[in-house]
Motif scaffolding. Structure first.
Motif, PDB file in Angstrom:
ATOM      1  N   ILE A  59     -11.035  33.318  17.561  1.00  0.00           N
ATOM      2  CA  ILE A  59     -11.564  32.034  18.043  1.00  0.00           C
ATOM      3  C   ILE A  59     -12.408  32.241  19.291  1.00  0.00           C
ATOM      4  CG2 ILE A  59     -10.940  29.765  18.942  1.00  0.00           C
ATOM      5  CD1 ILE A  59     -10.467  30.152  15.937  1.00  0.00           C
ATOM      6  N   GLY A  60     -11.965  33.140  20.178  1.00  0.00           N
ATOM      7  CA  GLY A  60     -12.720  33.409  21.399  1.00  0.00           C
ATOM      8  C   GLY A  60     -14.109  33.942  21.109  1.00  0.00           C
ATOM      9  N   ALA A  61     -14.218  34.891  20.181  1.00  0.00           N
ATOM     10  CA  ALA A  61     -15.529  35.437  19.832  1.00  0.00           C
ATOM     11  C   ALA A  61     -16.422  34.375  19.210  1.00  0.00           C
ATOM     12  CB  ALA A  61     -15.352  36.609  18.867  1.00  0.00           C
ATOM     13  N   THR A  62     -15.835  33.512  18.387  1.00  0.00           N
ATOM     14  CA  THR A  62     -16.612  32.474  17.718  1.00  0.00           C
ATOM     15  C   THR A  62     -17.078  31.405  18.699  1.00  0.00           C
ATOM     16  OG1 THR A  62     -15.221  32.848  15.770  1.00  0.00           O
ATOM     17  CG2 THR A  62     -16.635  30.909  15.749  1.00  0.00           C
ATOM     18  N   ILE A  63     -16.279  31.137  19.719  1.00  0.00           N
ATOM     19  CA  ILE A  63     -16.634  30.129  20.720  1.00  0.00           C
ATOM     20  C   ILE A  63     -17.914  30.518  21.460  1.00  0.00           C
ATOM     21  CG2 ILE A  63     -15.958  29.242  23.008  1.00  0.00           C
ATOM     22  CD1 ILE A  63     -14.726  27.692  20.749  1.00  0.00           C
ATOM     23  N   ILE A  64     -18.046  31.791  21.810  1.00  0.00           N
ATOM     24  CA  ILE A  64     -19.184  32.187  22.650  1.00  0.00           C
ATOM     25  C   ILE A  64     -20.444  32.470  21.837  1.00  0.00           C
ATOM     26  CG2 ILE A  64     -17.718  33.080  24.484  1.00  0.00           C
ATOM     27  CD1 ILE A  64     -18.307  35.883  23.494  1.00  0.00           C
ATOM     28  N   ALA A  65     -20.299  32.819  20.557  1.00  0.00           N
ATOM     29  CA  ALA A  65     -21.501  33.133  19.769  1.00  0.00           C
ATOM     30  C   ALA A  65     -21.257  32.844  18.287  1.00  0.00           C
ATOM     31  CB  ALA A  65     -21.905  34.590  19.965  1.00  0.00           C
ATOM     32  N   PRO A  66     -21.137  31.572  17.899  1.00  0.00           N
ATOM     33  CA  PRO A  66     -20.843  31.249  16.488  1.00  0.00           C
ATOM     34  C   PRO A  66     -21.939  31.680  15.527  1.00  0.00           C
ATOM     35  CG  PRO A  66     -21.440  29.278  17.717  1.00  0.00           C
ATOM     36  CD  PRO A  66     -21.264  30.367  18.728  1.00  0.00           C
ATOM     37  N   LYS A  67     -23.181  31.770  16.008  1.00  0.00           N
ATOM     38  CA  LYS A  67     -24.301  32.136  15.137  1.00  0.00           C
ATOM     39  C   LYS A  67     -24.648  33.618  15.193  1.00  0.00           C
ATOM     40  CE  LYS A  67     -26.429  27.547  15.376  1.00  0.00           C
ATOM     41  NZ  LYS A  67     -27.657  26.785  15.706  1.00  0.00           N
ATOM     42  N   TYR A  68     -23.844  34.386  15.922  1.00  0.00           N
ATOM     43  CA  TYR A  68     -24.048  35.830  15.963  1.00  0.00           C
ATOM     44  C   TYR A  68     -23.901  36.394  14.548  1.00  0.00           C
ATOM     45  CZ  TYR A  68     -23.107  40.758  16.944  1.00  0.00           C
ATOM     46  OH  TYR A  68     -23.134  42.127  16.971  1.00  0.00           O
ATOM     47  N   ARG A  69     -24.833  37.251  14.145  1.00  0.00           N
ATOM     48  CA  ARG A  69     -24.862  37.719  12.765  1.00  0.00           C
ATOM     49  C   ARG A  69     -24.472  39.196  12.659  1.00  0.00           C
ATOM     50  NH1 ARG A  69     -27.676  34.418   9.085  1.00  0.00           N
ATOM     51  NH2 ARG A  69     -28.496  32.526  10.058  1.00  0.00           N
ATOM     52  N   ILE A  70     -23.683  39.485  11.636  1.00  0.00           N
ATOM     53  CA  ILE A  70     -23.364  40.873  11.322  1.00  0.00           C
ATOM     54  C   ILE A  70     -24.086  41.248  10.034  1.00  0.00           C
ATOM     55  CG2 ILE A  70     -21.133  40.725  12.453  1.00  0.00           C
ATOM     56  CD1 ILE A  70     -19.845  40.560   9.701  1.00  0.00           C
ATOM     57  N   PHE A  71     -24.292  42.552   9.813  1.00  0.00           N
ATOM     58  CA  PHE A  71     -25.072  43.055   8.681  1.00  0.00           C
ATOM     59  C   PHE A  71     -26.440  42.380   8.631  1.00  0.00           C
ATOM     60  CE2 PHE A  71     -20.572  42.990   7.047  1.00  0.00           C
ATOM     61  CZ  PHE A  71     -20.325  44.327   7.327  1.00  0.00           C
ATOM     62  N   PRO A  72     -27.236  42.506   9.707  1.00  0.00           N
ATOM     63  CA  PRO A  72     -28.514  41.781   9.769  1.00  0.00           C
ATOM     64  C   PRO A  72     -29.527  42.222   8.721  1.00  0.00           C
ATOM     65  CG  PRO A  72     -28.326  43.350  11.584  1.00  0.00           C
ATOM     66  CD  PRO A  72     -26.994  43.316  10.924  1.00  0.00           C
ATOM     67  N   LEU A  73     -29.297  43.356   8.046  1.00  0.00           N
ATOM     68  CA  LEU A  73     -30.245  43.819   7.039  1.00  0.00           C
ATOM     69  C   LEU A  73     -30.059  43.098   5.704  1.00  0.00           C
ATOM     70  CD1 LEU A  73     -30.262  47.679   7.715  1.00  0.00           C
ATOM     71  CD2 LEU A  73     -31.847  45.929   8.543  1.00  0.00           C
ATOM     72  N   LEU A  74     -28.984  42.338   5.567  1.00  0.00           N
ATOM     73  CA  LEU A  74     -28.773  41.581   4.341  1.00  0.00           C
ATOM     74  C   LEU A  74     -29.787  40.448   4.228  1.00  0.00           C
ATOM     75  CD1 LEU A  74     -24.875  41.253   4.262  1.00  0.00           C
ATOM     76  CD2 LEU A  74     -26.292  42.850   2.957  1.00  0.00           C
ATOM     77  N   ALA A  75     -29.942  39.937   3.020  1.00  0.00           N
ATOM     78  CA  ALA A  75     -30.856  38.818   2.796  1.00  0.00           C
ATOM     79  C   ALA A  75     -30.435  37.621   3.642  1.00  0.00           C
ATOM     80  CB  ALA A  75     -30.864  38.433   1.316  1.00  0.00           C
TER      81      ALA A  75
END
Length: 311
Positions: free
Chosen positions: A158-174
């Motif tokens: 929850i803490g990680a999501t609070i500060i950056a909910p739109k942070y993306r992982i695997f940015p090379l994906l479509a």
């Protein structure tokens, strides 16, 4: 695309001295192996598994009896490092690595241990309160207790999501990758769903609620500039360096209560070409301690220049 996607997430390295996620994984797995080995010894000596739980586990896990929990207050802390079954330790450590690595990248390694402990302790307190005030929970628990890092992992997620909910992982994906909030939603569905479907698992839901609430409060305050774990980190540093040479006992800049943003004794770096190694190291240390979000626009520009081989 989120700005943070452009930077590489630090890997899980056993040699990284400031990789707090790795250290938590090692601690949890070491305790798990030790307890499992002890349980096997009890079985080999024909003492019996029930006696193992009476002699050892009853002093490590949070009792379901609120009165007994008050007589063993240390269990709200010891339980968050205690696992005895393979599946719980595996799932907890996988999610801890997943969300912990992202939070460490976004907010720095100094946030990991305080939030892990804070979320776990609050989660266990909610578990005891649930045993006390929710009808039927005592009967469902059947005298067992709570243990494991589920509340701590929930706090970190929850803490990680609070500060950056739109942070993306695997940015090379479509589509530019998967937003963090989607990963968190999947985690919540799987985690909460498993507690509803398992026998007696519903009694641990207050623990998850408490851990999630702790993560929300902690990182919301951090976003406002209030580091709730600052004092804990300073005390931990002093205790761990108590027997070190005097020169090593000085608090590093990132742990000082009123650390200055810049050092007037150092000349300003206005060079446009190759970035001085000292300056680059200072920026990398700042990211490691406080996360990529702590950088100023000038520091971000410096990183871009340093990554450009043509400069």
């Amino acid at each position: 695309m989120h700005t943070l996607e452009k930077t590489k997430m630090s890997g899980l390295s056993l040699g990284a001295g400031k990789n707090m996620v790795t250290q938590l994984l090692v601690i949890n797995l070491t305790v798990f192996i030790f307890l499992l080995f002890t349980k096997v010894i009890y079985q080999m000596e024909n003492v019996g598994v029930p006696q193992f739980y009476t002699d050892i586990m009853s002093y490590l896990r949070v009792p379901s009896d609120p009165g007994l929990a008050l007589r063993r207050p240390w269990t709200v802390l010891s339980a968050i490092f205690t696992h005895i079954e393979v599946l719980p330790v595996f799932t907890n450590m996988v999610w801890l690595w997943c969300f912990g690595s992202m939070l460490q990248h976004l907010a720095g390694y100094l946030r990991i241990l305080p939030l892990y402990i804070f979320g776990g302790v609050v989660g266990n307190i909610f578990y005891v309160l649930g045993m006390q005030f929710i009808p039927g929970f005592q009967a469902i628990a059947g005298g067992a207790g709570a243990m494991g890092a589920a509340g701590s992992v929930m706090a970190i997620a929850i803490g990680a999501t609070i500060i950056a909910p739109k942070y993306r992982i695997f940015p090379l994906l479509a589509g530019g990758g998967i937003p963090l909030w989607i990963i968190t939603a999947i985690y919540l569905v799987l985690n909460i769903g498993s507690h509803f479907t398992s026998t007696g698992g519903v009694v641990f839901l207050p623990m998850l609620v408490g851990g999630g609430l702790a993560g929300w409060v902690y990182m919301s305050q951090w976003k406002k500039g209030n580091d709730l774990g600052g004092g804990f980190n300073r005390v931990s540093f002093k205790l761990s360096h108590m027997f070190h040479p005097a020169a090593e006992q000085k608090l590093p800049t990132e742990l000082q209560e009123h650390a200055a943003a810049t050092d007037d004794a150092e000349p300003p770096y206005k060079r446009v070409g190759k970035v001085p190694e000292q300056r680059l190291n200072e920026i990398l240390d700042k990211i490691n301690a406080n996360g990529i979000t702590s950088l100023t626009p000038e520091e971000k520009e410096t990183l871009v220049r340093a990554s450009n081989p043509e400069n």
